[in-house]
Design an enzyme around this catalytic site. Sequence first.
Site, PDB file in Angstrom:
ATOM      1  N   TRP A 324       6.068  18.094  -0.346  1.00 42.25           N
ATOM      2  CA  TRP A 324       5.867  17.623   1.026  1.00 42.25           C
ATOM      3  C   TRP A 324       6.762  16.420   1.328  1.00 42.25           C
ATOM      4  O   TRP A 324       6.937  16.039   2.485  1.00 42.25           O
ATOM      5  CB  TRP A 324       4.397  17.252   1.240  1.00 42.25           C
ATOM      6  CG  TRP A 324       3.948  16.009   0.531  1.00 42.25           C
ATOM      7  CD1 TRP A 324       4.181  15.673  -0.777  1.00 42.25           C
ATOM      8  CD2 TRP A 324       3.214  14.913   1.082  1.00 42.25           C
ATOM      9  NE1 TRP A 324       3.626  14.462  -1.074  1.00 42.25           N
ATOM     10  CE2 TRP A 324       3.017  13.965   0.053  1.00 42.25           C
ATOM     11  CE3 TRP A 324       2.690  14.640   2.334  1.00 42.25           C
ATOM     12  CZ2 TRP A 324       2.325  12.769   0.235  1.00 42.25           C
ATOM     13  CZ3 TRP A 324       1.993  13.451   2.517  1.00 42.25           C
ATOM     14  CH2 TRP A 324       1.822  12.527   1.478  1.00 42.25           C
ATOM     15  N   ASP A 325       7.308  15.811   0.280  1.00 38.61           N
ATOM     16  CA  ASP A 325       8.224  14.690   0.448  1.00 38.61           C
ATOM     17  C   ASP A 325       9.252  14.987   1.539  1.00 38.61           C
ATOM     18  O   ASP A 325       9.621  14.110   2.318  1.00 38.61           O
ATOM     19  CB  ASP A 325       8.982  14.421  -0.865  1.00 38.61           C
ATOM     20  CG  ASP A 325       8.071  14.168  -2.059  1.00 38.61           C
ATOM     21  OD1 ASP A 325       6.959  14.729  -2.079  1.00 38.61           O
ATOM     22  OD2 ASP A 325       8.477  13.440  -2.975  1.00 38.61           O
ATOM     23  N   GLU A 454      -3.490  10.954  -4.959  1.00 40.96           N
ATOM     24  CA  GLU A 454      -3.766  11.770  -6.148  1.00 40.96           C
ATOM     25  C   GLU A 454      -4.698  11.084  -7.132  1.00 40.96           C
ATOM     26  O   GLU A 454      -4.919  11.599  -8.225  1.00 40.96           O
ATOM     27  CB  GLU A 454      -2.450  12.171  -6.813  1.00 40.96           C
ATOM     28  CG  GLU A 454      -1.654  13.145  -5.950  1.00 40.96           C
ATOM     29  CD  GLU A 454      -0.333  13.572  -6.571  1.00 40.96           C
ATOM     30  OE1 GLU A 454       0.143  12.873  -7.490  1.00 40.96           O
ATOM     31  OE2 GLU A 454       0.222  14.604  -6.134  1.00 40.96           O
ATOM     32  N   LYS A 551      -3.708   5.985  -5.324  1.00 42.43           N
ATOM     33  CA  LYS A 551      -2.349   5.961  -5.851  1.00 42.43           C
ATOM     34  C   LYS A 551      -1.370   5.581  -4.741  1.00 42.43           C
ATOM     35  O   LYS A 551      -0.314   5.022  -5.008  1.00 42.43           O
ATOM     36  CB  LYS A 551      -2.027   7.362  -6.380  1.00 42.43           C
ATOM     37  CG  LYS A 551      -0.738   7.481  -7.153  1.00 42.43           C
ATOM     38  CD  LYS A 551      -0.581   8.908  -7.679  1.00 42.43           C
ATOM     39  CE  LYS A 551       0.767   9.135  -8.340  1.00 42.43           C
ATOM     40  NZ  LYS A 551       1.046  10.566  -8.549  1.00 42.43           N
ATOM     41  N   GLN A 552      -1.739   5.913  -3.501  1.00 45.04           N
ATOM     42  CA  GLN A 552      -0.783   5.758  -2.414  1.00 45.04           C
ATOM     43  C   GLN A 552      -1.503   5.800  -1.075  1.00 45.04           C
ATOM     44  O   GLN A 552      -2.690   6.081  -1.004  1.00 45.04           O
ATOM     45  CB  GLN A 552       0.218   6.899  -2.473  1.00 45.04           C
ATOM     46  CG  GLN A 552      -0.394   8.275  -2.262  1.00 45.04           C
ATOM     47  CD  GLN A 552       0.402   9.360  -2.952  1.00 45.04           C
ATOM     48  OE1 GLN A 552       0.126   9.692  -4.086  1.00 45.04           O
ATOM     49  NE2 GLN A 552       1.398   9.876  -2.260  1.00 45.04           N
TER      50      GLN A 552
END
Lengths: 709, 709
Positions: A324-325, A454, A551-552
Site C-alpha cells: 500500500w506504500d 501492525e 508501530k505507526q
Amino acid sequence: MEKNSDFILDIKELPNRNAEYLETLFALGNGKFGVRAGNPLKVNQQYPGNPGLFVNGFFESEEIQYGEWAYGYAKQHQTICKLPNLRGVTLRIGSEDSAKEEWQIKLTHAQLDMKQGVLFERYAVKTPAGKSFDLKMTSFASLARSELFVCKYEISKHNFEEPVHFTQSLFQEREAINENDDPRVVSKEQDLGIEQNQDIYQFTTKNSQKKLAIKWIKNDDSFEGKKDQFVSIFQISSIMDATDESAPSFSCELAEFDTLLKEQRQMYHNFWSVSDIRIKGNDTLQKGIRFNLFHLNQGAGRDGQTNFAAKGLTGEGYEGHYFWDTELYILPFFIYTQPKTAKALLSYRWTILEQAKARAKELNQSGALFAWRTIDGQETSAYYPAGTAQVHINADIVYGFQLYERVTGDHQFIEEKGREVVFETAKFWVDFGDFINKEGQLAFCINGVTGPDEYSALVNNNYYTNKMAQNNLRYAVELANRYQLFENEREKWQKAADLMYFGYNQEMGLTKQDDGFLDQALWDFEKTPKDHYPLLLNYHPMIIYKYQVCKQADTVLAEMLFTDDFSKEQLLRDYAYYEKVTTHDSSLSRSIFSIMASRTGQVKKAYNYFMDTALMDVTDLQGNVEDGIHAANMGGSWLSLMYGFAGLRYDQGLKLTNYLPKEIEELRFQLMFKGERIEVILTQQKIDCVLIPNSKHTLTISGKEVLIN
Amino acid sequence: MEKNSDFILDIKELPNRNAEYLETLFALGNGKFGVRAGNPLKVNQQYPGNPGLFVNGFFESEEIQYGEWAYGYAKQHQTICKLPNLRGVTLRIGSEDSAKEEWQIKLTHAQLDMKQGVLFERYAVKTPAGKSFDLKMTSFASLARSELFVCKYEISKHNFEEPVHFTQSLFQEREAINENDDPRVVSKEQDLGIEQNQDIYQFTTKNSQKKLAIKWIKNDDSFEGKKDQFVSIFQISSIMDATDESAPSFSCELAEFDTLLKEQRQMYHNFWSVSDIRIKGNDTLQKGIRFNLFHLNQGAGRDGQTNFAAKGLTGEGYEGHYFWDTELYILPFFIYTQPKTAKALLSYRWTILEQAKARAKELNQSGALFAWRTIDGQETSAYYPAGTAQVHINADIVYGFQLYERVTGDHQFIEEKGREVVFETAKFWVDFGDFINKEGQLAFCINGVTGPDEYSALVNNNYYTNKMAQNNLRYAVELANRYQLFENEREKWQKAADLMYFGYNQEMGLTKQDDGFLDQALWDFEKTPKDHYPLLLNYHPMIIYKYQVCKQADTVLAEMLFTDDFSKEQLLRDYAYYEKVTTHDSSLSRSIFSIMASRTGQVKKAYNYFMDTALMDVTDLQGNVEDGIHAANMGGSWLSLMYGFAGLRYDQGLKLTNYLPKEIEELRFQLMFKGERIEVILTQQKIDCVLIPNSKHTLTISGKEVLIN
C-alpha cells in the site's frame, strides 16, 4: 539563484563509508531496473559489498513453508532476483586478473549528480604486483531509453604501459542479507539458468519461469594508451524481458555516449522543472529533499505492468514487493507532478484485478481482495495477521484512483480501468463487513482486520479501515450513478457507507483505533530498554498486540486523509493521545505525524518529525539502508511538505494552507491540476500562486488559504 | 450378571474393515509404548495399512520453517517416532518370502479382550505358489512389565509340510498421513540410525539425539509340525530407552508365555475392579464405555517423565504431543480411580517446569508459561494464535493439581511438586494480565489470548481463561498461606483474583465469551454447505475469527467447572446461546455440552451428546480414527457419565446428583476419595452409595443428592 551543488550528493558529505550503505544511496535506476553502486571489480566474495541489478517485476517464486498450514494461506513466496552487477568488470594486466586475486581498490571520489541523473566515481587501483592506475566511471540508467544502462570507464595508468584488458563480469554471489533483521526482509537464493550467446546472456528463473536477456555492447576490449593519460571504454547494457519471446530482439545498438548523456540531461531537466521543491533556509534539507525526489523518480514502474517496490529498485529488502506504500505514500507525488507515471502505477493495479478477484473467491468473499504484498498480483504474505488481514489495501488502492481522478480530471482512465477496481472492492466490503446491532443501533462493522498499525492485529472496527472502506463505497456509488451501473448493488453500498461504524470513547473524548484498543493496558515505555526497539524484533507479537502501542500512524493517518471531517479539538486530543503510544518503528509514521502537527498548529513538532523523514536514508536513521531505500518515507517527506507545510488537500478543488515553520524561509514548488501547471511560493508571510496564462482555473486567496478550482 | 462378551470388541461388530481404522482400534499399549494392530506381514509398501510402534516421549525434532519469522516463535517441531512394528514378521517357506512378494493374507477373526488386555487374531494366508495356512496371534502390551510386548504366533498348515521360517522384520515405511487433513495432524519422516547387534536394534534420532534399544527374544526359528496342527512361536520384544546408557541392559529374559499372560490378567483384573462402569439398558453403550476406559488405561505415561498424548500411543496424529487434554479431559478419570497414575501424569508437568520458566522469560514475562503442545516441555506450536496464545494451559495444569489434592488428600505431593507449579503460574498471571480501568472500575484483565474455542483468537478477557486464572491465583494464595511463602506476592495474587474481570451483556443476559464476541456477526450456518465442516479446513482463519462461531465448548466449559457459581437460569441462557453457535468441530466439545445439559435438566440433549462421545471412535464419527484415538473425548465420555449423569463435583466434599437419563436403567461405578473406595449405584429412583466399613468419610443423602466428606 540555486547552486548546482544543491543537486549533488557528494560522498564527502555522508556520515559513513559502509559499502552496502553507499551502494544503496548511489544506486541508479529508471523504474524498469536499478543498479546498486557496487565495487566495479567485485566478483564473488573477494571484495566487500553487495552489488546487483534488480529488474522491476522480475522475480523467482518458491512454495511457502508453514510450520502449521491453514486453509487460504498464501502459497508462494515471490522474490525479486538479484542479477549480476551491470557495472562489474574484470580487468587483466598481463597475467594479473582482478577476478582471480583481490586488487586494492579505493573509492576516492563519488558524486551523484541528481540534476543530470549521472553518477561520477573515481577509484585508485593497485594490483598485487604493484601496478597502479586511476579508474573513473560515469554511469546512468537511461530515462529516455528504459532498457539501457550506460557506463563509461576511464583509466589512467601510473607506473606501467601494458594494455588493461576489459571484460564484463557476471557476478553471481548471493550474499543473503542478515536474516536476523526485520522479518519482512527476506532474501532467497535464486536458481537462475544462465546461457551464454555471444554477448547476450539470458536468465531464466526455475519456478516462476521468467526470462530476461541482457546484451552488452562496448567500443573496445582494452585500455591502450600511455601513462597518466585517461583512455576510455564505453559500455551499454541493454535489458530485455524475454519471457514471451523466443529470441529477444534488442532495439538498441551502440550509440554515441554523448548522445545518450544529452538525452539523460534533457529528461532530468524535464523532471526537475515540474518536480523540484526549492527550500530556502537549510541547504542540507534542500539536498535531502531532492535526493528523495530523485529516488522516487528512479523507482516508479512506468510500463503499466509494474509498480513501485518498497525499496524501489535499490535493494533486496521486502523481496521487491509492492505494498500500500505506493498508493498512500508515493502516488500523490506523481499525481501532482507527473500524472502519466501515476496512471501507469494505477494501471498495474488494474492488471492484477483478476488475481484479486480470485483471492476474494478463495476466501469465500465476493468482489476482489488485493494482495497485501505481491509482485505479480498473487498474495505472498506468509503471516496473515500482518498481511492478508490488512484488507485496507483495497480501499487504499481505490483512494489512489480517486485522488488521481480528482487532481487530473482524467475521467476516461477511470471509465477504462478505475471503475472496475472500485466496483469489485465495493462488492468485497459489503460481503466482508456485517450489519450488526451495535451500541443500540444498526451499524456496518468490519471485524477481524488489521489496520495500518501492525502492533495491533485482528481487531474489530479499525478506524482507519472503516473510514477508508466508507470512502471506497461512496466512490463506488458515485461511479455507479455516473455510469448507470450496478443498480441493484448501489443501495447496499450506500447503506453500508452511511451506517459505517466509528468507535468513539465519550469519556476520554477520543476516536477509538479499534473496538478494544483503549481497553488495553498501556505499553510500559519506561521499562523498555532503548535497544528493545523496534519492538517487533524483541517481543513476541502476542505480547505486543495486547497493549496500547502503535508501530505507526493509524487513526492519525485516517485523520490526515479526512482532516476536514474533524474539529481541531478532536484532532488535537487524538494526536496527543496516539502520539504517546506510537513508537514510529515503521518508516511510514513520522511523515504523517508531521502533517497532522502542521494542520493542528504544532509547528515545532511538525518540523522535527519532518526533519527525521526528510533525511532518513542519507543519515541511515533506521540503520538498514543497506537493504534499500525507504521509498514510502521518501514519498512521506514530500507529503510532509505538501500536505503539511503547504496544507495541500482536495476539497471541491485544491486547497492550500500556509503552515510553513519558521525554520523555512520560503518553499517553492509546482503542482499539476487538471492538465495545468501551477507555481506556488510559500513564505512566512503569504502564499503566492501563479496560474499559467489563460488557465481554466480560478484562484481564491484568503489570508493563509488558497482555493484553486 | 455381566457377560464376558461385554468386554470383547469383536471385528464383527465394527462398521468397516479399513486397515488403518482397525489398526487404531485394536492398538495395544501400556503407557510406555503402543503398537498398532497392523498386518503382521507388512513390509514397506507391499501390504495395506500403516502399522508402527510408538514409544511415549521418544521423538525426533526438526527446526520449524516459518514463511515469516517473528521474535519468540517456537523453534522446533517435535514428532513422536513411528518405529518398526513389533508384531511384524517375515515368513519364508522354501524359496517363498513374505517380505519379497505379497502373500494373500486375510483377517478372518479379531477380538480385543479388554478384560484380559489381550488381542486375539486369526489370518488365512496363501503364498503365491498356493501354500495355505492359518496364522493365529495372541498379543498384549504387558502392564506388569512395561518394557515388554508379548506375542504368540501359531500356524496350522493346510496343504504342505515344509517348515515355515520366522524372523522379526524391521518395517521402516513412513507413510505420511494425509496432510490435507486436520492441520494439527503432522507427520514427519524420521531419520533414524539403525544399528544391528545380534537381536538388539538401537534407534538413534538424528536431531533430538534420543536413543532406544529393542531386544527380541523368541523360543524358536521355524514352525515345524504337521498339517492341520497348530504349532506356536512365542516372541517377546523388550523396549528400553537408551538415551543415557552406553550399553542398554535388559532386565527381562524369556519368560513363560503363560506366566506373562497371567500377570496381564491380574493387572487388568485390578484395573477393572476399580475403574469399570456398569451400565444397564444398552449393551453397545456398555461396551463403548469400556473401550474408552481401556484405551485411557493404555495411553497414560506412568513414569513421571511422560504424559498422555492426544492420540494416546495409537497413531501419529498431533505428532504425539501432550496438550491441556490431559488435565481437563483425561486426568479426572485417573484422579478418581487410579490416583497413582494421576500423580505420575502431574509429576511430568513438574519435570518440565524449568522449560516453562524459560519460555515465560523468553516472552518477557515472570513465572512460568507451559507449552501449549510439547513432548519434552519446549513449546512446539508453529501457529501461536491457536498455540502459545492459549495461555489457559497454565491454569488448566494447576486445576489438575488442585483437583488431585482435593480428591486424594495427598498434600505431600503438592508440597513436593505441585506448589512450585502453582506459584510460578500465579507469577505469570499477574505479570501477563493488567489492572485496567474497565467499565468504570478497576479490573484485572487478561488481554490478547485465545481461549479453548479455536474459532476465536487473540481476544481480550476470554471468560474461560479469566475464570481459570482466578482459580489458579486463589489456589496460589491458599498454598502460599499454608506454607508461609511468597508473603510479598500473595497480596497481588489475591487482588488480581478478586478484581478479575468477567464480561456480561446485561441486555442479552449473557456471559460474554470475550470482550468482542457478542459484538460480532453470527456465522451464517444456513449458507454453509455440509461438506464445509470442519470450518477450519474450508475457511481462512481470519474469516472464521470474525464471526460468532465456536469450535467447541468455551464459556460452557468454564460453567461446567464452576457450575455452583451460576444460577440455573444463567446456565440455561448461556447454554442455549452458545450451543447455537458451536459446531463441535473439536472432539472436546460434545462431552461438555452433555454434562451441562445434565446439570440444567435438559435430559434428552444430555443423552444425545453423550452417545456421540461414547461411541465416537468405534463409529469413526470424526472420520479420522486412522490417525489415532481421540483420547480427550474418551476421557470426556467418562466425564459425561460422572460429572453429568452422576453430577459428580467437588464442593466441600464430593457431591453427587442423580441426573440419570431414562435410557439408562442403572449406572454403577466406584470412586476413590482420600484413599478409600466408594461404590455408587444410580438408578432412576435413587443413588446408593456404599462406603467401605470403618471409612473415615460420612455420607449425607438428601433426595437425589449425596455429599461425601
